[in-house]
Design a protein around this motif. Structure first.
Motif, PDB file in Angstrom:
ATOM      1  N   ASP A   4       0.817  -1.208   0.000  1.00 48.24           N
ATOM      2  CA  ASP A   4       0.000   0.000   0.000  1.00 48.24           C
ATOM      3  C   ASP A   4       0.855   1.265   0.000  1.00 48.24           C
ATOM      4  O   ASP A   4       0.699   2.111  -0.862  1.00 48.24           O
ATOM      5  CB  ASP A   4      -0.952   0.017   1.199  1.00 48.24           C
ATOM      6  N   HIS A   5       1.747   1.408   0.988  1.00 45.47           N
ATOM      7  CA  HIS A   5       2.580   2.611   1.023  1.00 45.47           C
ATOM      8  C   HIS A   5       3.804   2.408   1.905  1.00 45.47           C
ATOM      9  O   HIS A   5       3.876   1.464   2.681  1.00 45.47           O
ATOM     10  CB  HIS A   5       1.786   3.828   1.509  1.00 45.47           C
ATOM     11  N   VAL A   6       4.734   3.325   1.773  1.00 40.86           N
ATOM     12  CA  VAL A   6       5.886   3.414   2.663  1.00 40.86           C
ATOM     13  C   VAL A   6       5.757   4.743   3.402  1.00 40.86           C
ATOM     14  O   VAL A   6       5.319   5.744   2.825  1.00 40.86           O
ATOM     15  CB  VAL A   6       7.227   3.327   1.887  1.00 40.86           C
ATOM     16  N   ALA A   7       6.068   4.741   4.688  1.00 38.00           N
ATOM     17  CA  ALA A   7       6.001   5.970   5.488  1.00 38.00           C
ATOM     18  C   ALA A   7       7.410   6.346   5.938  1.00 38.00           C
ATOM     19  O   ALA A   7       8.151   5.505   6.452  1.00 38.00           O
ATOM     20  CB  ALA A   7       5.099   5.784   6.696  1.00 38.00           C
ATOM     21  N   ALA A  46       3.983   8.159   2.403  1.00 36.44           N
ATOM     22  CA  ALA A  46       3.515   8.999   3.510  1.00 36.44           C
ATOM     23  C   ALA A  46       4.730   9.689   4.118  1.00 36.44           C
ATOM     24  O   ALA A  46       5.765   9.058   4.342  1.00 36.44           O
ATOM     25  CB  ALA A  46       2.812   8.147   4.560  1.00 36.44           C
ATOM     26  N   LEU A  47       4.602  10.974   4.360  1.00 35.92           N
ATOM     27  CA  LEU A  47       5.650  11.757   5.016  1.00 35.92           C
ATOM     28  C   LEU A  47       5.084  12.243   6.338  1.00 35.92           C
ATOM     29  O   LEU A  47       4.032  12.884   6.355  1.00 35.92           O
ATOM     30  CB  LEU A  47       6.055  12.951   4.143  1.00 35.92           C
ATOM     31  N   ALA A  48       5.762  11.925   7.433  1.00 34.95           N
ATOM     32  CA  ALA A  48       5.226  12.291   8.748  1.00 34.95           C
ATOM     33  C   ALA A  48       6.321  12.844   9.637  1.00 34.95           C
ATOM     34  O   ALA A  48       7.478  12.434   9.546  1.00 34.95           O
ATOM     35  CB  ALA A  48       4.605  11.073   9.413  1.00 34.95           C
ATOM     36  N   LYS A  49       5.943  13.779  10.496  1.00 40.44           N
ATOM     37  CA  LYS A  49       6.881  14.275  11.500  1.00 40.44           C
ATOM     38  C   LYS A  49       7.235  13.124  12.438  1.00 40.44           C
ATOM     39  O   LYS A  49       6.375  12.303  12.777  1.00 40.44           O
ATOM     40  CB  LYS A  49       6.273  15.437  12.268  1.00 40.44           C
TER      41      LYS A  49
END
Length: 68
Positions: A4-7, A46-49
């Motif tokens: 699905d995605h990489v974060a 996904a890009l997350a703090k």
């Protein structure tokens, strides 16, 4: 099971989104000050703090029984 995605964790979500947009023509699916979901040629990133979400790989399953 399907990928699905990489974060990834980033220091600044808005600056990171701009970088992915300028270099990879990323499409922004969602964005706020804590995280963003991008699509690059059909691959979701996904890009997350770092203090809000850990780095990970995510897979989509139709049923939990598919997950070993």
């Amino acid at each position: 099971m399907k990928f699905d995605h990489v974060a990834l964790t980033v220091k600044n979500v808005y600056e990171s989104v701009a970088w992915y947009r300028s270099r990879f023509n990323a499409i922004v699916e969602y964005e706020d000050e804590t995280w963003a979901m991008l699509s690059v040629e059909g691959t979701k990133i996904a890009l997350a703090k770092s203090n809000t979400h850990p780095p990970h790989l995510a897979f989509k399953v139709d049923s939990i029984s598919e997950f070993p």
